[in-house]
Motif scaffolding. Structure first.
Motif, PDB file in Angstrom:
ATOM      1  N   GLU A 124       0.794  -1.238   0.000  1.00  0.00           N
ATOM      2  CA  GLU A 124       0.000   0.000   0.000  1.00  0.00           C
ATOM      3  C   GLU A 124       0.822   1.280   0.000  1.00  0.00           C
ATOM      4  O   GLU A 124       0.337   2.319  -0.451  1.00  0.00           O
ATOM      5  CB  GLU A 124      -0.926   0.023   1.232  1.00  0.00           C
ATOM      6  N   ALA A 125       1.985   1.243   0.594  1.00  0.00           N
ATOM      7  CA  ALA A 125       2.666   2.523   0.832  1.00  0.00           C
ATOM      8  C   ALA A 125       4.096   2.583   0.280  1.00  0.00           C
ATOM      9  O   ALA A 125       4.855   3.469   0.648  1.00  0.00           O
ATOM     10  CB  ALA A 125       2.677   2.824   2.331  1.00  0.00           C
ATOM     11  N   THR A 167       4.271   8.101   1.359  1.00  0.00           N
ATOM     12  CA  THR A 167       4.804   7.855   0.016  1.00  0.00           C
ATOM     13  C   THR A 167       5.329   9.162  -0.565  1.00  0.00           C
ATOM     14  O   THR A 167       4.904  10.247  -0.160  1.00  0.00           O
ATOM     15  CB  THR A 167       3.732   7.278  -0.931  1.00  0.00           C
ATOM     16  N   ARG A 184       0.823   7.312  -5.620  1.00  0.00           N
ATOM     17  CA  ARG A 184       0.805   7.261  -4.162  1.00  0.00           C
ATOM     18  C   ARG A 184      -0.555   6.874  -3.567  1.00  0.00           C
ATOM     19  O   ARG A 184      -1.585   6.954  -4.199  1.00  0.00           O
ATOM     20  CB  ARG A 184       1.289   8.563  -3.558  1.00  0.00           C
ATOM     21  N   LYS A 185      -0.442   6.447  -2.308  1.00  0.00           N
ATOM     22  CA  LYS A 185      -1.629   6.099  -1.536  1.00  0.00           C
ATOM     23  C   LYS A 185      -2.523   7.335  -1.489  1.00  0.00           C
ATOM     24  O   LYS A 185      -2.028   8.444  -1.357  1.00  0.00           O
ATOM     25  CB  LYS A 185      -1.147   5.753  -0.119  1.00  0.00           C
ATOM     26  N   ASP A 186      -3.849   7.133  -1.574  1.00  0.00           N
ATOM     27  CA  ASP A 186      -4.671   8.316  -1.821  1.00  0.00           C
ATOM     28  C   ASP A 186      -5.440   8.821  -0.605  1.00  0.00           C
ATOM     29  O   ASP A 186      -6.523   9.356  -0.743  1.00  0.00           O
ATOM     30  CB  ASP A 186      -5.631   8.042  -2.980  1.00  0.00           C
ATOM     31  N   THR A 200      -9.433  12.195   1.739  1.00  0.00           N
ATOM     32  CA  THR A 200      -9.078  11.549   0.473  1.00  0.00           C
ATOM     33  C   THR A 200      -9.233  12.608  -0.619  1.00  0.00           C
ATOM     34  O   THR A 200      -9.610  13.743  -0.335  1.00  0.00           O
ATOM     35  CB  THR A 200     -10.012  10.368   0.165  1.00  0.00           C
ATOM     36  N   TYR A 244     -12.238   3.334   3.271  1.00  0.00           N
ATOM     37  CA  TYR A 244     -11.072   4.042   3.804  1.00  0.00           C
ATOM     38  C   TYR A 244     -11.022   3.917   5.323  1.00  0.00           C
ATOM     39  O   TYR A 244      -9.958   3.816   5.912  1.00  0.00           O
ATOM     40  CB  TYR A 244     -11.127   5.521   3.447  1.00  0.00           C
ATOM     41  N   GLN A 288      -9.205   0.915   6.407  1.00  0.00           N
ATOM     42  CA  GLN A 288      -7.773   0.982   6.122  1.00  0.00           C
ATOM     43  C   GLN A 288      -7.053   1.966   7.049  1.00  0.00           C
ATOM     44  O   GLN A 288      -5.942   1.706   7.503  1.00  0.00           O
ATOM     45  CB  GLN A 288      -7.525   1.349   4.659  1.00  0.00           C
ATOM     46  N   GLU A 326      -4.060   1.014   9.514  1.00  0.00           N
ATOM     47  CA  GLU A 326      -2.751   1.651   9.381  1.00  0.00           C
ATOM     48  C   GLU A 326      -2.292   2.286  10.701  1.00  0.00           C
ATOM     49  O   GLU A 326      -1.152   2.148  11.111  1.00  0.00           O
ATOM     50  CB  GLU A 326      -2.829   2.713   8.275  1.00  0.00           C
TER      51      GLU A 326
END
Ligand code: GP9
Ligand code: MN
Length: 627
Positions: A228-229, A542, A549-551, A562, A599, A602, A606
């Protein structure tokens, strides 16, 4: 009732003598800065409140034991105080448990301890001598078997005093214990003895979490990070700053809302606005700090990990294994340093900086600080930059140097002669003066660019500027919405967490970049600019210049942003318009579920992965392969 023959019981004599001595030590041996009458008052009562509590416990014992308790109590208390004095003479700091047991500081102290002892130190044990003599000669007269009622009353009184002391401290410095502030603050407000108790609790808590951790968790976490990153980084800019100096300027309490904005028809930040013409400027860049404020912002930039949900990682996990920016670039030929004109132990910086590999910390003692060149928290930003340049000129190149400004800090005090913009006019004095200190900082940074040019350092450097965290809290809602001419909503609150982020590469044009970005991305961005392979790293950010990149950007309280949405306090908003997506309308709620929900999971995952790394000190099990 009390024993008839008893005048003043020994426990009270001991409490008074020991309290007085402790006060004298706080006042005249430790260099504790007192900024107002309240702080002086707290410092005065605390030693007596503490001493009373310690010695009042003796009344629960029989007379023989009372004497023993008081005698050894005062001896032990005096020794603890004395060890702190000796330690303080060398490090101008208070002992912490991790320092005692694992820090190299303690070892250093061991060698020079004889040089730190003074002849007159014997007077620091006068109270012990008096109490021991009294105990010997008049022991039976000065003790008694106290009645139940007396015991209850005296004990209740001591607890009441403690609560009173703590309440005053809390009013003077809110969330004192949760925020694990500077050690000097703790000693100043709760005293050196409770400070040690507090330190011990903190220490054992973080130790326990560490003990139960093993490396297995890292498999899952590193898999997530790789998927992911982790990106290759923007190819065009990769290595563009290779072997150039990196100058990182941390802009105290600077929020993006002042950039390109005006007050009384004047630009608030004329220099920073002009810098946008030849820099990469990220207009949707969020700070991700929590209670550790500046130190959290430093932690995020250095590690690309999230700060702690409570307290400051700089305090609670300063002994962990990290894979930090100064260490990585050190292995790539860079020297690293931090410039900040404050007490070195503030936020435990001295300990943390050493652990994560900074070569040098130019703290308050590196500067000439006088009454005239100080305001509020200390040395003003203009003399700070001016006095820093000589150190920079002598520095081995290439270097990575971080400069932390200070003047634009709550309560935003400024001398009249330094104010070049009129204050704002609202019900918040804080916001009114904020604009003035922001303007001052803007001017200080402008001067600094000139010094760099004069010193011939500018061309060979890239300069990164970042706001560390918000300066205007929710408390000033009314004034803020007046200035912005907007309703203050939860959505606006999140949007106000944007801080300026500039990457200035001399000779490059730059541009304004609108994508969502955050402090977590700074480390991989710098590594890519320096041409250092970031794919080996384990970090949650990132490269900001990479489109792959991760959004999303997660804030520490679980809110996130986001490209399309802002999620906070259980609500999902359209990022551009601020419109609520989940209204009471059923179908809209479904829309919300599909919009923010994926999101949400996630983000939580994270944040907890990052916590696991820190609380479990998991990097000690990982080989980054760059030794
Ligand atoms: C103190 C300065 C300010 O050294 O960094 O700290 P803050 O209160 O902003 O975290
Ligand atoms: Mn700060």
């Amino acid at each position: 009732m009390l024993n008839k023959k008893l005048h003043m019981p020994l426990y009270l004599i001991a409490a008074l003598l020991f309290g007085l001595k402790t006060y004298i030590v706080y006042r005249f041996v430790f260099d504790i800065s007192l900024e107002n009458v309240m702080q002086e008052f707290i410092l005065l009562i605390n030693p007596f409140v503490t001493a009373f509590f310690i010695f009042v416990l003796s009344i629960f014992f029989n007379q023989r034991r009372q004497l023993k308790y008081i005698k050894y109590g005062i001896l032990l208390g005096s020794l603890i105080l004395y060890f702190n004095i000796v330690f303080y003479r060398n490090f101008s700091d208070f002992i912490t448990i991790p320092l005692l047991f694992q820090g190299s500081n303690a070892a250093d102290l061991g060698n020079s301890v004889l040089g730190l002892i003074r002849f007159w130190d014997v007077t620091l044990f006068l109270d012990v001598v008096i109490v021991w003599m009294l105990a010997k000669k008049h022991g039976s007269k000065l003790t008694a078997s106290f009645t139940k009622r007396y015991k209850k009353m005296a004990f209740a009184l001591s607890i009441l005093f403690l609560i009173g002391n703590y309440a005053l401290a809390e009013a003077e410095r809110p969330q004192l214990l949760q925020r694990t502030f500077d050690r000097e603050y703790l000693v100043k407000n709760i005293g050196v003895f409770y400070y040690h108790v507090y330190d011990a609790v903190l220490h054992s808590k973080s130790k326990a979490q560490r003990v139960f951790a093993d490396g297995n968790e890292l498999t899952e976490i590193s898999k997530y990070i790789k998927e992911e990153a982790t990106t290759e980084g923007n190819q065009e800019l990769q290595g563009i700053a290779k072997d150039k100096n990196v100058i990182f300027i941390s802009l105290e309490s600077l929020q993006s809302f002042v950039i390109n904005n005006t007050l009384h028809g004047e630009e608030v930040t004329p220099f920073l606005n002009s810098l946008m013409d030849n820099s990469y400027y990220f207009e949707n860049f969020y700070h991700q700090t929590e209670q550790g404020k500046t130190s959290d912002s430093e932690f995020i930039v250095e590690n690309s990990l999230y700060p702690s949900p409570r307290g400051a990682v700089y305090f609670t996990h300063a002994q962990n294994d990290y894979h930090s920016l100064p260490e990585i670039i050190g292995k790539n030929g860079y020297s690293s340093s931090v410039f900040h004109a404050n007490n070195k132990s503030f936020w435990n910086r001295d300990v943390m900086y050493e652990n994560i590999g900074y070569d040098h910390f130019y703290d308050e003692t590196a500067y000439e600080v006088t009454e005239e060149n100080s305001v509020g928290w200390g040395l003003k930003d203009k003399p700070f930059f001016k006095q820093s340049i000589k150190y920079l000129q002598q520095m081995e190149q290439p270097f990575y140097s971080k400069f932390i400004t200070l003047t634009n800090h709550y309560p935003f005090e400024l001398d009249e002669e330094d104010a070049t913009i009129e204050p704002y006019d609202s019900n918040s004095n804080t916001l009114n003066h904020y604009f003035q200190t922001v303007r001052y900082m803007d001017e200080a940074v402008k001067d600094y660019f000139n010094y760099l040019k004069e010193a011939g350092l500018y061309e060979d450097s890239i300069i990164i500027l970042m706001g560390d965290h918000y300066g205007i809290s929710d408390f000033h809602k009314k004034a803020m919405s007046q200035y912005l001419d907007k309703e203050y909503t939860d959505y606006l609150h999140v949007q106000l967490q944007r801080v300026p982020f500039f990457v200035h590469i001399p000779g490059q044009e730059g541009k304004v970049i609108s994508k969502v970005a955050g402090q977590i991305d700074v480390k991989p961005t710098i590594l890519n600019l320096l041409g250092i392979d970031e794919t080996k790293d384990l970090s949650f950010g990132t490269d900001l210049f990479d489109d792959e990149r991760k959004d999303f950007i997660a804030l520490r309280d679980g809110s996130f942003i986001t490209e399309d949405y802002v999620y906070t306090k259980d609500h999902c908003y359209d990022r551009k318009t601020g419109e609520l997506i989940d209204s009471s309308d059923q179908s809209d709620e479904e829309a919300e579920a599909s919009a923010c929900k994926p999101y949400m999971e996630q983000v939580n995952k994270e944040l907890s992965y990052s916590d696991n790394i820190i609380f479990g000190d998991l990097f000690r099990f990982y080989d980054f392969g760059d030794e």
